[in-house]
Design an enzyme around this catalytic site. Structure first.
Site, PDB file in Angstrom:
ATOM      1  N   ASP A 189      19.139  60.223  39.388  1.00 12.24           N
ATOM      2  CA  ASP A 189      17.876  60.535  40.061  1.00 12.24           C
ATOM      3  C   ASP A 189      18.190  60.815  41.522  1.00 12.24           C
ATOM      4  O   ASP A 189      18.935  60.069  42.179  1.00 12.24           O
ATOM      5  CB  ASP A 189      16.910  59.347  39.949  1.00 12.24           C
ATOM      6  CG  ASP A 189      15.542  59.686  40.511  1.00 12.24           C
ATOM      7  OD1 ASP A 189      14.787  60.412  39.841  1.00 12.24           O
ATOM      8  OD2 ASP A 189      15.242  59.224  41.642  1.00 12.24           O
TER       9      ASP A 189
ATOM     10  N   GLU B 286      13.003  65.175  39.282  1.00 11.99           N
ATOM     11  CA  GLU B 286      14.312  65.231  39.924  1.00 11.99           C
ATOM     12  C   GLU B 286      15.335  64.373  39.181  1.00 11.99           C
ATOM     13  O   GLU B 286      16.405  64.075  39.703  1.00 11.99           O
ATOM     14  CB  GLU B 286      14.210  64.763  41.374  1.00 11.99           C
ATOM     15  CG  GLU B 286      13.836  63.316  41.551  1.00 11.99           C
ATOM     16  CD  GLU B 286      12.333  63.083  41.623  1.00 11.99           C
ATOM     17  OE1 GLU B 286      11.929  62.067  42.179  1.00 11.99           O
ATOM     18  OE2 GLU B 286      11.555  63.938  41.139  1.00 11.99           O
TER      19      GLU B 286
END
Length: 502
Positions: free
Chosen positions: A373, A416
């Site tokens: 992440d 993301e």
């Protein structure tokens, strides 16, 4: 007397000639004497072969003149004569004799005319039967041809109209037989083409198999010795994907015509050292780019206009099919690919995980997984805008692809967050992979798209690594949950680091 001639034929070859007369000399003598009351003498080569005179007054082999008076056994006869055709090109002499010296010349002439007419009738009868035989042979041959037997041969005799008719008939039968053979060959080709069309339906989404069918059909359709199809690979190099016949024997001509067709973007025909070659580009429907090339070649003779038209048609249809295959592959790729990063999307990732875990259980191997992440990604979007954020995600995805093996499956997990499935990888291997990727992301120097801001942008990411050992029976959800927990721990521990699950 008055013979007719017929040729004897054995298996199409002349075995001999038969000459036959429908009337013997004796019959002729009897019929003329009965009709006219005159005496009749038939001679051949000076020899009497038949006569009606009584034995006492017979000519005894005496050669009689063609006309006038003649004395036989003390009796005077007035005679008239004429010649009639005989055997082997010879002739027979026919003499009519009136015993009464006072017999009128007109009666003698009438008798001679009657004898000649009788002879002509006999000849006509023989000719009629001969004509009937020839007509019968023609009729029999025609019936055999109507049943499909084109091997029939009609005997041709002499130089008359029937001989010419028989000769024309035989020529027609020969031409029909050749045409039937051509049609049979064309039928076989058509059946083969139909079979290939059926195969193309089954292989409609297999580009190489489809081009293989097109090349074989083009080679057969235009009577070429060989042919091939080439397409461009990812680096722009030409790669042969299908061939038919001995391409190596015509390689120089094929390469020359393919180069000419590629540079001109149209169909080209060239001749090289006695070899004729045809090539046509497989262009997209808008003509913007070339999908590939199809070429054929043969020795000894150039291609005809109908052959060129057929080849161009096949190549055009092949171009449409190849473009459809490319479109289908694009749609399939888009269905499983994230548009922004080019990685697999979440759905495809779940499918891959299920397949790899099943393979792991079957073969007793390890299965690794990392989740990453981006750190403070919301701040990047808020500070530099979403276009800058998209650039960050694309560059991180590039690092993942370049770091992964062929068997690894990188994917955009969501937002993301990204993931990489690592078949045949244990927990330590997954950790080392994650650390290698983390350091490469940390080393990125990304340009700032906002031209008003100087410098470059640097980003980091946090990783969670997990693995499914070969001796455990946990499933996909457990593996993802373990990697997600490790990722959460990396975030909580300060970011830009990798944490092992467990």
């Amino acid at each position: 007397m008055a013979p007719a001639t017929s040729r004897l034929v054995d298996r199409g070859r002349t075995a001999g000639r038969l000459r036959i007369s429908m009337l013997s000399a004796e019959d002729y003598v009897r019929r003329v004497k009965r009709a006219t009351g005159l005496e009749v003498v038939v001679q051949e080569g000076g020899r009497v072969i038949a006569e009606s005179l009584p034995r006492a007054t017979a000519t005894a082999g005496r050669r009689l003149p063609a006309g006038g008076d003649v004395e036989l056994a003390g009796s005077t006869y007035r005679l008239v004569g004429f010649e009639a055709p005989g055997f082997e090109g010879g002739s027979v002499a026919i003499r009519l004799l009136g015993r009464d010296p006072d017999t009128s010349s007109r009666a003698i002439v009438v008798a001679a005319l009657a004898g000649f007419l009788l002879l002509a009738f006999s000849f006509a009868l023989a000719v009629s039967r001969s004509l009937q035989a020839q007509v019968g042979r023609l009729l029999d041959a025609a019936r055999r041809m109507s049943r499909g037997d084109f091997d029939v041969v009609v005997p041709t005799e002499g130089d008359d109209e029937f001989a010419a008719l028989g000769s024309e008939f035989n020529q027609m039968a020969s031409q029909l037989q050749a045409r039937v053979q051509e049609l049979q060959l064309e039928r076989a080709r058509l059946q083969d083409a139909i079979r290939r069309v059926g195969e193309s339906f089954a292989k409609g989404l297999d580009r190489d198999a489809l081009l293989d069918i097109v090349v074989k059909t083009a080679v057969d359709g235009v009577g070429a010795d060989c042919g091939r199809a080439v397409v461009q690979d990812g680096d722009g190099a030409s790669v042969e994907v299908a061939r038919s016949g001995d391409v190596s024997a015509r390689r120089v001509a094929l390469e020359e015509v393919e180069a000419a067709a590629a540079s001109s973007a149209r169909a080209v025909e060239i001749t090289h050292n006695g070899t004729s070659a045809l090539a046509q580009p497989l262009s997209s429907s808008e003509g913007e780019h070339v999908l590939g090339l199809i070429s054929v070649a043969r020795a000894s003779r150039p291609f005809t206009e109908p052959e060129r038209e057929l080849f161009n048609y096949l190549a055009s249809q092949a171009a449409v099919s190849v473009e459809n295959v490319d479109l289908h592959e694009t749609v399939q790729r888009q269905a499983v690919t994230d548009e922004l990063t080019g990685l697999f999307n979440h759905r495809r990732f779940q499918e891959v995980m299920a397949l790899e875990i099943e393979r792991t259980r079957r073969f007793g191997s390890d299965m690794g997984l990392i989740l990453l992440d981006m750190d403070d990604f919301k701040k990047v979007n808020d500070t530099y805008g979403h276009m800058q954020g998209d650039l960050v995600l694309r560059e991180v995805a590039r690092v993942l692809r370049e770091s992964a093996r062929e068997i690894d499956e990188p994917a955009r997990y969501g937002g993301e967050e990204m993931a990489v499935a690592l078949p045949q990888t244990d927990l330590d291997g997954a950790y080392r992979f994650a650390e290698r990727v983390r350091r490469r992301i940390e080393a990125l120097e990304l340009p700032i798209l906002d031209g008003e801001r100087p410098g470059t942008l640097r980003v980091t990411a946090s990783f969670g690594a997990a693995a499914l050992p070969s001796n455990e029976d946990a499933g996909r959800d457990a593996l993802v949950a373990a990697a997600d927990a490790a990722l959460y721990e990396a975030k909580r521990s300060g970011k830009n680091r990798t944490v092992k699950a467990g």
